[in-house]
Design a protein around this motif. Structure first.
Motif, PDB file in Angstrom:
ATOM      1  N   PHE A 161       0.866  -1.165   0.000  1.00 48.00           N
ATOM      2  CA  PHE A 161       0.000   0.000   0.000  1.00 48.00           C
ATOM      3  C   PHE A 161       0.912   1.227   0.000  1.00 48.00           C
ATOM      4  O   PHE A 161       1.845   1.306   0.805  1.00 48.00           O
ATOM      5  CB  PHE A 161      -0.923   0.017   1.222  1.00 48.00           C
ATOM      6  N   GLU A 162       0.641   2.156  -0.899  1.00 53.78           N
ATOM      7  CA  GLU A 162       1.443   3.370  -1.023  1.00 53.78           C
ATOM      8  C   GLU A 162       0.602   4.556  -0.557  1.00 53.78           C
ATOM      9  O   GLU A 162      -0.513   4.748  -1.021  1.00 53.78           O
ATOM     10  CB  GLU A 162       1.851   3.580  -2.481  1.00 53.78           C
ATOM     11  N   ALA A 163       1.152   5.351   0.343  1.00 49.05           N
ATOM     12  CA  ALA A 163       0.477   6.559   0.828  1.00 49.05           C
ATOM     13  C   ALA A 163       1.243   7.769   0.312  1.00 49.05           C
ATOM     14  O   ALA A 163       2.464   7.845   0.462  1.00 49.05           O
ATOM     15  CB  ALA A 163       0.423   6.578   2.348  1.00 49.05           C
ATOM     16  N   LYS A 164       0.523   8.699  -0.307  1.00 45.91           N
ATOM     17  CA  LYS A 164       1.120   9.937  -0.799  1.00 45.91           C
ATOM     18  C   LYS A 164       0.386  11.116  -0.181  1.00 45.91           C
ATOM     19  O   LYS A 164      -0.808  11.042   0.104  1.00 45.91           O
ATOM     20  CB  LYS A 164       1.041  10.014  -2.318  1.00 45.91           C
ATOM     21  N   VAL A 165       1.114  12.229  -0.027  1.00 44.99           N
ATOM     22  CA  VAL A 165       0.558  13.449   0.557  1.00 44.99           C
ATOM     23  C   VAL A 165       0.575  14.519  -0.529  1.00 44.99           C
ATOM     24  O   VAL A 165       1.653  14.865  -1.032  1.00 44.99           O
ATOM     25  CB  VAL A 165       1.379  13.904   1.789  1.00 44.99           C
ATOM     26  N   LYS A 166      -0.588  15.026  -0.879  1.00 43.47           N
ATOM     27  CA  LYS A 166      -0.713  16.006  -1.966  1.00 43.47           C
ATOM     28  C   LYS A 166       0.147  17.247  -1.708  1.00 43.47           C
ATOM     29  O   LYS A 166       0.796  17.750  -2.619  1.00 43.47           O
ATOM     30  CB  LYS A 166      -2.182  16.400  -2.120  1.00 43.47           C
ATOM     31  N   GLU A 167       0.162  17.737  -0.489  1.00 41.23           N
ATOM     32  CA  GLU A 167       0.896  18.955  -0.145  1.00 41.23           C
ATOM     33  C   GLU A 167       2.410  18.745  -0.076  1.00 41.23           C
ATOM     34  O   GLU A 167       3.175  19.707  -0.110  1.00 41.23           O
ATOM     35  CB  GLU A 167       0.397  19.522   1.197  1.00 41.23           C
ATOM     36  N   LEU A 168       2.830  17.497   0.036  1.00 39.81           N
ATOM     37  CA  LEU A 168       4.253  17.149   0.091  1.00 39.81           C
ATOM     38  C   LEU A 168       4.539  16.139  -1.028  1.00 39.81           C
ATOM     39  O   LEU A 168       4.590  14.929  -0.793  1.00 39.81           O
ATOM     40  CB  LEU A 168       4.618  16.554   1.458  1.00 39.81           C
ATOM     41  N   PRO A 169       4.711  16.611  -2.257  1.00 42.38           N
ATOM     42  CA  PRO A 169       4.783  15.707  -3.410  1.00 42.38           C
ATOM     43  C   PRO A 169       5.947  14.717  -3.382  1.00 42.38           C
ATOM     44  O   PRO A 169       5.896  13.709  -4.072  1.00 42.38           O
ATOM     45  CB  PRO A 169       4.900  16.644  -4.607  1.00 42.38           C
ATOM     46  N   ASP A 170       6.972  14.968  -2.591  1.00 42.54           N
ATOM     47  CA  ASP A 170       8.103  14.037  -2.535  1.00 42.54           C
ATOM     48  C   ASP A 170       7.897  12.920  -1.516  1.00 42.54           C
ATOM     49  O   ASP A 170       8.748  12.039  -1.384  1.00 42.54           O
ATOM     50  CB  ASP A 170       9.393  14.803  -2.193  1.00 42.54           C
ATOM     51  N   VAL A 171       6.791  12.945  -0.806  1.00 38.85           N
ATOM     52  CA  VAL A 171       6.531  11.950   0.239  1.00 38.85           C
ATOM     53  C   VAL A 171       5.775  10.762  -0.343  1.00 38.85           C
ATOM     54  O   VAL A 171       4.753  10.918  -0.997  1.00 38.85           O
ATOM     55  CB  VAL A 171       5.713  12.575   1.399  1.00 38.85           C
ATOM     56  N   ALA A 172       6.314   9.576  -0.083  1.00 38.21           N
ATOM     57  CA  ALA A 172       5.628   8.325  -0.420  1.00 38.21           C
ATOM     58  C   ALA A 172       6.018   7.315   0.657  1.00 38.21           C
ATOM     59  O   ALA A 172       7.205   7.096   0.910  1.00 38.21           O
ATOM     60  CB  ALA A 172       6.021   7.829  -1.800  1.00 38.21           C
ATOM     61  N   GLU A 173       5.022   6.758   1.301  1.00 36.96           N
ATOM     62  CA  GLU A 173       5.253   5.757   2.346  1.00 36.96           C
ATOM     63  C   GLU A 173       4.658   4.427   1.888  1.00 36.96           C
ATOM     64  O   GLU A 173       3.603   4.403   1.252  1.00 36.96           O
ATOM     65  CB  GLU A 173       4.599   6.189   3.663  1.00 36.96           C
TER      66      GLU A 173
END
Length: 176
Positions: free
Chosen positions: A27-39
């Motif tokens: 499962f990949e979580a991304k944050v719209k406001e922090l485009p370089d973040v992927a968990e």
């Protein structure tokens, strides 16, 4: 009130999706406001909680450096559905003529055109994303087959001739 108590990481736009990443399903979580973040995590909940933790950690690190954390992008639900649109008179005439020939209102014609183009844009971006995902997977053997579509022919809509002076008339056409 303390600014740390006011910070709420859950206000940020987090998207979680299940996908095949380097041959493994996560499962990949991304944050719209922090485009370089992927968990990445094994469950939806873990991925979401990792994203929340990353938002909080990023906010703390930026505060220590004296930098500002990007604010959450809050959706504006204050849309009426009404838009005032200005266009050249000749375009207005052409679109009116087209809507009459289709036996629909000018408003409905414009909504149909906008919806078509929005859907086409969404389809293109989804296809590109799908292709990139397929290329990134080493173990995937079932690639999406894309066939080229025949080009659409444009419908030419004549509009009322424009009188430039007493002896000269100009015919204008708009393609659809």
């Amino acid at each position: 009130m303390d600014s740390e108590k006011m910070f709420d990481a859950s206000l940020y736009n987090i998207t979680v999706r299940k996908g095949n990443f380097d041959g493994e399903v996560f499962f990949e979580a991304k944050v719209k406001e922090l485009p370089d973040v992927a968990e990445y995590a094994e469950t939806y909940e873990e991925a979401y909680l990792l994203a929340i933790d990353t938002i909080e950690t990023t906010a703390e690190a930026l505060a220590e450096q004296g930098k500002v954390m990007p604010a959450p992008i809050l959706e504006n639900d204050d849309f009426s559905g009404r838009v005032t649109l200005r266009m050249p008179k000749s375009m207005h005439a052409a679109l009116s003529s087209w809507s009459e020939s289709e036996d629909i209102s000018l408003n409905q014609l414009l909504v149909n055109c906008l919806a078509f183009n929005l859907g086409e844009q969404f389809g293109v971006s989804r296809t590109i994303h799908s292709i990139k995902s397929s290329i990134g997977s080493f173990n995937q053997t079932d690639y999406m087959h894309l066939e080229s579509q025949p080009r659409r022919t444009n419908k030419v809509v004549p509009i009322k001739p424009i009188v430039l002076n007493e002896n000269v008339m100009e015919n204008r056409y708009y393609g659809s």
